[in-house]
Scaffold this motif. Structure first.
Motif, PDB file in Angstrom:
ATOM      1  N   ALA B   1       0.845  -1.194   0.000  1.00  0.00           N
ATOM      2  CA  ALA B   1       0.000   0.000   0.000  1.00  0.00           C
ATOM      3  C   ALA B   1       0.878   1.240   0.000  1.00  0.00           C
ATOM      4  N   GLN B   2       0.397   2.252  -0.674  1.00  0.00           N
ATOM      5  CA  GLN B   2       1.155   3.494  -0.744  1.00  0.00           C
ATOM      6  C   GLN B   2       0.921   4.329   0.502  1.00  0.00           C
ATOM      7  N   SER B   3       1.948   5.035   0.923  1.00  0.00           N
ATOM      8  CA  SER B   3       1.812   5.869   2.107  1.00  0.00           C
ATOM      9  C   SER B   3       2.812   7.010   2.055  1.00  0.00           C
ATOM     10  N   VAL B   4       2.533   7.994   2.880  1.00  0.00           N
ATOM     11  CA  VAL B   4       3.374   9.173   3.011  1.00  0.00           C
ATOM     12  C   VAL B   4       3.538   9.454   4.490  1.00  0.00           C
ATOM     13  N   ALA B   5       4.730   9.852   4.899  1.00  0.00           N
ATOM     14  CA  ALA B   5       4.968  10.194   6.289  1.00  0.00           C
ATOM     15  C   ALA B   5       5.614  11.563   6.395  1.00  0.00           C
ATOM     16  N   GLN B   6       5.112  12.348   7.312  1.00  0.00           N
ATOM     17  CA  GLN B   6       5.716  13.640   7.632  1.00  0.00           C
ATOM     18  C   GLN B   6       6.156  13.539   9.091  1.00  0.00           C
ATOM     19  N   PRO B   7       7.448  13.367   9.319  1.00  0.00           N
ATOM     20  CA  PRO B   7       7.922  13.019  10.656  1.00  0.00           C
ATOM     21  C   PRO B   7       7.826  14.134  11.692  1.00  0.00           C
ATOM     22  N   GLU B   8       7.644  15.367  11.238  1.00  0.00           N
ATOM     23  CA  GLU B   8       7.590  16.496  12.168  1.00  0.00           C
ATOM     24  C   GLU B   8       6.194  17.088  12.211  1.00  0.00           C
ATOM     25  N   ASP B   9       5.610  17.153  13.419  1.00  0.00           N
ATOM     26  CA  ASP B   9       4.307  17.790  13.541  1.00  0.00           C
ATOM     27  C   ASP B   9       4.428  19.301  13.375  1.00  0.00           C
ATOM     28  N   GLN B  10       5.567  19.848  13.826  1.00  0.00           N
ATOM     29  CA  GLN B  10       5.742  21.299  13.781  1.00  0.00           C
ATOM     30  C   GLN B  10       7.193  21.632  13.455  1.00  0.00           C
ATOM     31  N   VAL B  11       7.354  22.682  12.674  1.00  0.00           N
ATOM     32  CA  VAL B  11       8.672  23.213  12.346  1.00  0.00           C
ATOM     33  C   VAL B  11       8.657  24.699  12.662  1.00  0.00           C
ATOM     34  N   VAL B  21      10.688  21.229   5.220  1.00  0.00           N
ATOM     35  CA  VAL B  21       9.604  20.408   5.750  1.00  0.00           C
ATOM     36  C   VAL B  21       9.775  19.024   5.136  1.00  0.00           C
ATOM     37  N   LYS B  22       9.879  18.014   5.988  1.00  0.00           N
ATOM     38  CA  LYS B  22      10.275  16.687   5.527  1.00  0.00           C
ATOM     39  C   LYS B  22       9.091  15.809   5.141  1.00  0.00           C
ATOM     40  N   CYS B  23       9.347  14.949   4.147  1.00  0.00           N
ATOM     41  CA  CYS B  23       8.335  14.001   3.685  1.00  0.00           C
ATOM     42  C   CYS B  23       9.043  12.756   3.168  1.00  0.00           C
ATOM     43  N   THR B  24       8.590  11.599   3.585  1.00  0.00           N
ATOM     44  CA  THR B  24       9.078  10.348   3.021  1.00  0.00           C
ATOM     45  C   THR B  24       7.886   9.573   2.486  1.00  0.00           C
ATOM     46  N   TYR B  25       8.126   8.727   1.503  1.00  0.00           N
ATOM     47  CA  TYR B  25       7.020   8.038   0.862  1.00  0.00           C
ATOM     48  C   TYR B  25       7.337   6.560   0.711  1.00  0.00           C
ATOM     49  N   SER B  26       6.276   5.803   0.524  1.00  0.00           N
ATOM     50  CA  SER B  26       6.390   4.385   0.233  1.00  0.00           C
ATOM     51  C   SER B  26       5.390   4.061  -0.869  1.00  0.00           C
ATOM     52  N   VAL B  27       5.902   3.734  -2.054  1.00  0.00           N
ATOM     53  CA  VAL B  27       5.029   3.423  -3.186  1.00  0.00           C
ATOM     54  C   VAL B  27       5.620   2.263  -3.974  1.00  0.00           C
ATOM     55  N   SER B  28       4.761   1.622  -4.738  1.00  0.00           N
ATOM     56  CA  SER B  28       5.233   0.640  -5.704  1.00  0.00           C
ATOM     57  C   SER B  28       5.209   1.318  -7.061  1.00  0.00           C
ATOM     58  N   LEU B  88      -0.168  25.182   7.417  1.00  0.00           N
ATOM     59  CA  LEU B  88      -0.093  23.720   7.526  1.00  0.00           C
ATOM     60  C   LEU B  88       0.283  23.162   6.157  1.00  0.00           C
ATOM     61  N   TYR B  89       1.291  22.325   6.115  1.00  0.00           N
ATOM     62  CA  TYR B  89       1.805  21.800   4.854  1.00  0.00           C
ATOM     63  C   TYR B  89       1.581  20.293   4.779  1.00  0.00           C
ATOM     64  N   PHE B  90       1.080  19.858   3.625  1.00  0.00           N
ATOM     65  CA  PHE B  90       0.796  18.450   3.409  1.00  0.00           C
ATOM     66  C   PHE B  90       1.562  17.927   2.205  1.00  0.00           C
ATOM     67  N   CYS B  91       2.178  16.776   2.408  1.00  0.00           N
ATOM     68  CA  CYS B  91       2.773  16.014   1.334  1.00  0.00           C
ATOM     69  C   CYS B  91       1.781  14.932   0.919  1.00  0.00           C
ATOM     70  N   ALA B  92       1.723  14.605  -0.362  1.00  0.00           N
ATOM     71  CA  ALA B  92       0.777  13.605  -0.836  1.00  0.00           C
ATOM     72  C   ALA B  92       1.359  12.819  -1.991  1.00  0.00           C
ATOM     73  N   VAL B  93       0.913  11.579  -2.110  1.00  0.00           N
ATOM     74  CA  VAL B  93       1.249  10.746  -3.261  1.00  0.00           C
ATOM     75  C   VAL B  93      -0.050  10.390  -3.976  1.00  0.00           C
ATOM     76  N   ARG B  94      -0.001  10.354  -5.286  1.00  0.00           N
ATOM     77  CA  ARG B  94      -1.201  10.057  -6.068  1.00  0.00           C
ATOM     78  C   ARG B  94      -1.109   8.643  -6.612  1.00  0.00           C
ATOM     79  N   ASP B  95      -2.171   7.850  -6.369  1.00  0.00           N
ATOM     80  CA  ASP B  95      -2.106   6.483  -6.854  1.00  0.00           C
ATOM     81  C   ASP B  95      -2.532   6.402  -8.320  1.00  0.00           C
ATOM     82  N   TRP B  96      -2.569   5.199  -8.872  1.00  0.00           N
ATOM     83  CA  TRP B  96      -2.803   5.005 -10.295  1.00  0.00           C
ATOM     84  C   TRP B  96      -4.165   5.511 -10.733  1.00  0.00           C
ATOM     85  N   ALA B  97      -5.137   5.497  -9.809  1.00  0.00           N
ATOM     86  CA  ALA B  97      -6.501   5.894 -10.163  1.00  0.00           C
ATOM     87  C   ALA B  97      -6.779   7.365  -9.850  1.00  0.00           C
ATOM     88  N   GLY B  98      -5.827   8.042  -9.250  1.00  0.00           N
ATOM     89  CA  GLY B  98      -6.012   9.464  -9.007  1.00  0.00           C
ATOM     90  C   GLY B  98      -6.237   9.852  -7.562  1.00  0.00           C
TER      91      GLY B  98
END
Lengths: 113, 112
Positions: B1-11, B21-28, B88-98
């Motif tokens: 499953a795809q996911s995104v992590a933002q390790p810091e609640d506040q900067v 502002v940090k973001c790590t992702y996990s995707v296939s 407030l900043y959000f990182c996001a990953v988009r899956d194959w269907a949008g």
């Protein structure tokens, strides 16, 4: 270009009632998605509509339903409201192409009392 | 499953200093990555995206992001922070269907 517009901006409902939220997509966009954002959290995907059909659905119960009209506008309906449904509901529009960004409306703040 | 992590609640950053502002992702497969900003009681505004190409992506309001495939990261950066960047900043990953899959968000506070 008005961008993505949502109505109403704020809404207060009683537990057990039903609510309908509306969204008009950005000009040129054919895909509409709905997200629920609880306080202090990131938006959670509810469902997506394209060509008037639900194409993808998140982990939300059947109380959440939607519709897309021929002009690409969309509605989100929630039945049997619960206190936990209180949230900011965001509509996002995009083109079908996966590489294009989604544009969001200002949201509808729903409070269930 | 795809996911995104933002390790810091506040900067917290002083005005004029660089911000990250940090973001790590996990995707296939190849990731489609996005950054959005949200001001109080407002919707999300698109800042920038990475689809393919150069690892350094430039976006709106002087923001940029660096895609690092080996570290599966997509950090948001700005050389000189402004008080008006507080949001407030959000990182996001988009899956194959949008569908967009968002991180939990990072609150950026820039002090004068």
């Amino acid at each position: 270009d008005a961008g993505v517009t949502q109505s109403p901006t704020h809404l207060i409902k009683t537990r057990g009632q039903q609510v309908t939220l509306r969204c008009s997509p950005k000009s040129g966009h054919d895909t509409v998605s709905w997200y629920q954002q609880a306080l202090g959290q990131g938006p959670q995907f509810i469902f997506q509509y394209y060509e008037e059909e639900e194409r993808q659905r998140g982990n939300f119960p059947d109380r959440f339903s939607g519709h897309q009209f021929p002009n690409y506008s969309s509605e989100l309906n929630v039945n049997a409201l619960l206190l936990g449904d209180s949230a900011l509901y965001l509509c996002a529009s995009s083109r079908r192409d996966r590489g294009t960004e989604a544009f969001f409306g200002q949201g509808t703040r729903l409070t269930v009392v | 499953a795809q996911s995104v992590a933002q390790p810091e609640d506040q900067v917290n950053v002083a005005e004029g200093n660089p911000l990250t502002v940090k973001c790590t992702y996990s995707v296939s497969g190849n990731p489609y990555l996005f950054w959005y900003v949200q001001y109080p009681n407002r919707g999300l505004q698109f800042l920038l995206k990475y689809i393919t190409g150069d690892n350094l992506v430039k976006g709106s309001y002087g923001f940029e992001a660096e895609f690092n495939k080996s570290q599966t990261s997509f950090h948001l950066k700005k050389p000189s922070a402004l008080v008006s960047d507080s949001a407030l900043y959000f990182c996001a990953v988009r899956d194959w269907a949008g569908k967009l899959i968002f991180g939990q968000g990072t609150e950026l506070s820039v002090k004068p």
